[in-house]
Design a protein around this motif. Structure first.
Motif, PDB file in Angstrom:
ATOM      1  N   GLY A 254       0.990  -5.754  89.484  1.00 12.84           N
ATOM      2  CA  GLY A 254      -0.286  -6.664  89.610  1.00 12.84           C
ATOM      3  C   GLY A 254      -0.457  -7.826  90.208  1.00 12.84           C
ATOM      4  N   SER A 255       0.646  -8.878  90.149  1.00 13.94           N
ATOM      5  CA  SER A 255       0.811 -10.040  90.464  1.00 13.94           C
ATOM      6  C   SER A 255       1.098 -10.098  91.955  1.00 13.94           C
ATOM      7  N   ASP A 256       1.288  -8.743  92.613  1.00 12.71           N
ATOM      8  CA  ASP A 256       1.653  -8.868  94.108  1.00 12.71           C
ATOM      9  C   ASP A 256       0.512  -8.607  94.733  1.00 12.71           C
ATOM     10  N   LEU A 257      -0.505  -8.119  94.023  1.00 11.41           N
ATOM     11  CA  LEU A 257      -2.025  -7.866  94.548  1.00 11.41           C
ATOM     12  C   LEU A 257      -2.634  -9.080  95.237  1.00 11.41           C
ATOM     13  N   GLY A 258      -3.098  -8.966  96.349  1.00  9.31           N
ATOM     14  CA  GLY A 258      -3.983 -10.056  97.048  1.00  9.31           C
ATOM     15  C   GLY A 258      -5.234 -10.105  96.082  1.00  9.31           C
ATOM     16  N   CYS A 259      -5.974  -8.747  95.744  1.00  5.51           N
ATOM     17  CA  CYS A 259      -6.884  -8.838  94.819  1.00  5.51           C
ATOM     18  C   CYS A 259      -7.128  -7.175  94.325  1.00  5.51           C
ATOM     19  N   PHE A 260      -7.617  -7.414  93.156  1.00  4.30           N
ATOM     20  CA  PHE A 260      -7.992  -5.933  92.464  1.00  4.30           C
ATOM     21  C   PHE A 260      -9.561  -6.054  92.584  1.00  4.30           C
ATOM     22  N   ILE A 261     -10.158  -4.954  93.254  1.00  6.24           N
ATOM     23  CA  ILE A 261     -11.548  -4.467  93.214  1.00  6.24           C
ATOM     24  C   ILE A 261     -12.009  -3.308  92.402  1.00  6.24           C
ATOM     25  N   PRO A 262     -12.544  -3.614  91.191  1.00  2.94           N
ATOM     26  CA  PRO A 262     -12.800  -2.613  90.583  1.00  2.94           C
ATOM     27  C   PRO A 262     -14.273  -2.192  90.659  1.00  2.94           C
ATOM     28  N   ASN A 266     -18.833  -2.660  83.825  1.00  2.00           N
ATOM     29  CA  ASN A 266     -18.815  -3.400  82.737  1.00  2.00           C
ATOM     30  C   ASN A 266     -17.951  -4.613  82.934  1.00  2.00           C
ATOM     31  N   LYS A 267     -18.486  -5.804  82.502  1.00  2.00           N
ATOM     32  CA  LYS A 267     -17.258  -6.777  82.836  1.00  2.00           C
ATOM     33  C   LYS A 267     -16.116  -6.541  81.847  1.00  2.00           C
ATOM     34  N   ARG A 268     -16.401  -6.233  80.675  1.00  2.00           N
ATOM     35  CA  ARG A 268     -15.178  -5.862  79.601  1.00  2.00           C
ATOM     36  C   ARG A 268     -14.407  -4.907  79.971  1.00  2.00           C
ATOM     37  N   ILE A 269     -14.658  -4.012  80.862  1.00  2.00           N
ATOM     38  CA  ILE A 269     -13.885  -2.767  81.140  1.00  2.00           C
ATOM     39  C   ILE A 269     -12.924  -3.427  82.177  1.00  2.00           C
ATOM     40  N   ALA A 274      -7.649  -5.463  84.152  1.00  2.00           N
ATOM     41  CA  ALA A 274      -6.779  -6.685  84.560  1.00  2.00           C
ATOM     42  C   ALA A 274      -5.820  -7.174  83.868  1.00  2.00           C
ATOM     43  N   ASP A 275      -6.085  -7.349  82.540  1.00  2.00           N
ATOM     44  CA  ASP A 275      -5.275  -7.863  81.395  1.00  2.00           C
ATOM     45  C   ASP A 275      -3.809  -6.871  81.371  1.00  2.00           C
ATOM     46  N   ARG A 276      -4.024  -5.511  81.542  1.00  2.00           N
ATOM     47  CA  ARG A 276      -2.954  -4.450  81.427  1.00  2.00           C
ATOM     48  C   ARG A 276      -2.302  -4.503  82.835  1.00  2.00           C
ATOM     49  N   LEU A 277      -2.673  -4.904  83.800  1.00  2.00           N
ATOM     50  CA  LEU A 277      -2.156  -5.045  85.150  1.00  2.00           C
ATOM     51  C   LEU A 277      -1.367  -6.603  85.304  1.00  2.00           C
ATOM     52  N   GLU A 281      -6.716 -14.029  86.969  1.00  2.00           N
ATOM     53  CA  GLU A 281      -8.109 -13.812  86.876  1.00  2.00           C
ATOM     54  C   GLU A 281      -8.713 -14.144  88.061  1.00  2.00           C
ATOM     55  N   ASP A 282      -8.302 -15.200  88.980  1.00  2.00           N
ATOM     56  CA  ASP A 282      -8.889 -15.377  90.325  1.00  2.00           C
ATOM     57  C   ASP A 282      -8.741 -14.433  91.390  1.00  2.00           C
ATOM     58  N   ARG A 283      -7.922 -13.271  90.952  1.00  2.00           N
ATOM     59  CA  ARG A 283      -7.841 -12.323  91.862  1.00  2.00           C
ATOM     60  C   ARG A 283      -8.603 -11.036  91.576  1.00  2.00           C
ATOM     61  N   VAL A 284      -9.103 -11.046  90.494  1.00  2.00           N
ATOM     62  CA  VAL A 284      -9.979  -9.902  90.033  1.00  2.00           C
ATOM     63  C   VAL A 284     -11.718 -10.099  90.542  1.00  2.00           C
ATOM     64  N   ILE A 285     -11.942  -9.291  91.279  1.00  2.00           N
ATOM     65  CA  ILE A 285     -13.355  -9.313  91.776  1.00  2.00           C
ATOM     66  C   ILE A 285     -14.405  -8.967  90.941  1.00  2.00           C
ATOM     67  N   ILE A 286     -15.232  -9.948  90.361  1.00  2.00           N
ATOM     68  CA  ILE A 286     -16.282  -9.344  89.667  1.00  2.00           C
ATOM     69  C   ILE A 286     -17.629 -10.159  90.220  1.00  2.00           C
ATOM     70  N   ASN A 287     -18.616  -9.030  90.503  1.00  2.00           N
ATOM     71  CA  ASN A 287     -19.727  -9.714  90.836  1.00  2.00           C
ATOM     72  C   ASN A 287     -20.963  -8.678  90.211  1.00  2.00           C
ATOM     73  N   ILE A 288     -20.640  -8.189  89.055  1.00  2.00           N
ATOM     74  CA  ILE A 288     -21.779  -7.376  88.148  1.00  2.00           C
ATOM     75  C   ILE A 288     -22.798  -8.261  87.770  1.00  2.00           C
TER      76      ILE A 288
END
Length: 338
Positions: A254-262, A266-269, A274-277, A281-288
């Motif tokens: 997961g740390s090799d990724l430029g970003c994770f776009i889920p 739901n923000k909790r999901i 992201a924690d599992r991977l 935090e700054d590479r996880v895209i959240i705009n919900i």
């Protein structure tokens, strides 16, 4: 990092352009407080949503797709007549038939293109994306337009506070083309369906099983019906499983990724995955918070957010993931080549 690029028969495919669209009308949490028994804080704490967009009357999902497609093609600098195929991921088509792809082809002016719709729930975009990728990888086409869009407010019961706070309207479009020499583009995907979960998230009426009648309307069978706990548990487990699987078989972390776009359900999901991977935090895209759950529209909208925020750049490894009604599960790994 050891990236084992899986072999492709024929040629590789890439995303060459992106465009998105959301309707101008905004429905805030404060607006919902006046419509149903809820509060801004209750919604924020449980979902992370502050507002969502609502499609105006007289418009359909095809209009969302067309506006997004126009921006996508303009970004690439090509005319609609150069598009050879159109794949639309949606569960809220303008009508049962013709397909949304037919309507988009006509409104867009993509003369000569063919197309079809993909019903994958919130996985609609990632499923449509792979269909488009395979059309290019096979050598059948050089320019395929893929759209993911939904007008969820059209099937939302605004007297049900457990669902009406979640959904918004919007979507996006990407152009799929052959990768150039030295480019990687699309790398791998993991898809799965578990039809036993269909009872937990569905719209019971409007199809051949329960055609529209006064009775189905009176029973509110044309709205979203959801077992929130069942959906949440499945989504947390399967989003983590699918993303872990695709990373492990390609030899990356997961740390090799430029970003994770889920998918933005739901923000909790999202944070649990992201924690599992082991994703920073700054590479996880959240705009919900801005759009709510737009189903098939969430990932392309999040792609645009990532680009605008400088978190998605040419050459980045990107992981996409979604879980939706069906149940459907989808994850995709790609190199961003724009």
């Amino acid at each position: 990092m050891s990236l084992a690029v899986r072999p492709v028969v024929g040629r590789r495919a890439k995303i060459s352009a992106l465009g998105t669209y959301v309707p101008p009308k905004v429905l805030t949490n404060q607006d919902l407080e006046k419509m149903v028994e809820t509060t801004d804080q209750w919604i924020l704490d449980r979902t992370g949503i502050r507002e969502r967009h609502v499609l105006e009357q007289g418009k359909g999902v095809s209009d969302i797709c067309v506006e997004a497609a126009k921006k996508c093609l303009a970004a690439r600098g090509i005319a609609p007549t150069e598009v050879e195929a159109i794949v639309i991921g949606t569960v809220t088509p303008d009508m049962m038939f013709p397909s949304t792809a037919c309507l988009v082809q006509d409104k867009l002016g993509a003369k000569g293109a063919w197309g079809f719709d993909v019903s994958g729930g919130c996985c609609g975009f990632v499923y449509a994306l792979q269909a488009g990728v395979k059309l290019v990888e096979s050598g059948a086409h050089k320019k395929v337009l893929v759209c993911g869009a939904d007008a969820n407010t059209r099937m939302t019961d605004y007297s049900d506070r457990t669902t009406c706070v979640l959904f918004g309207d919007g979507g996006g479009a990407v152009l799929i083309e052959p990768a150039e020499e030295g480019e990687i583009g699309m790398i791998d995907f993991v898809h799965e369906v578990d039809g036993s979960g269909g009872v937990s998230l569905n719209m019971p009426a409007g199809g051949s099983l329960n055609p529209s009648t006064h009775e189905t309307v009176d029973k509110k069978m044309h709205y979203i019906h959801q077992d929130g706990q069942a959906v949440y548990k499945f989504a947390v487990r399967k989003m983590a499983e699918s993303t872990t699987r695709i990373l492990e078989r390609n030899g990356i972390k997961g740390s090799d990724l430029g970003c994770f776009i889920p998918h933005q359900a739901n923000k909790r999901i999202i944070t649990a995955t992201a924690d599992r991977l082991g994703m920073p935090e700054d590479r996880v895209i959240i705009n919900i918070e801005k759009y709510g759950n737009t189903s098939a529209g969430t990932i392309p909208l999040a792609m645009e957010t990532a680009v605008e925020d400088g978190k998605l750049k040419k050459g980045d490894l990107v992981l996409l993931a979604a879980v939706g009604a069906g149940f459907t599960v989808g994850a995709a790994l790609l190199r961003w080549e724009i």
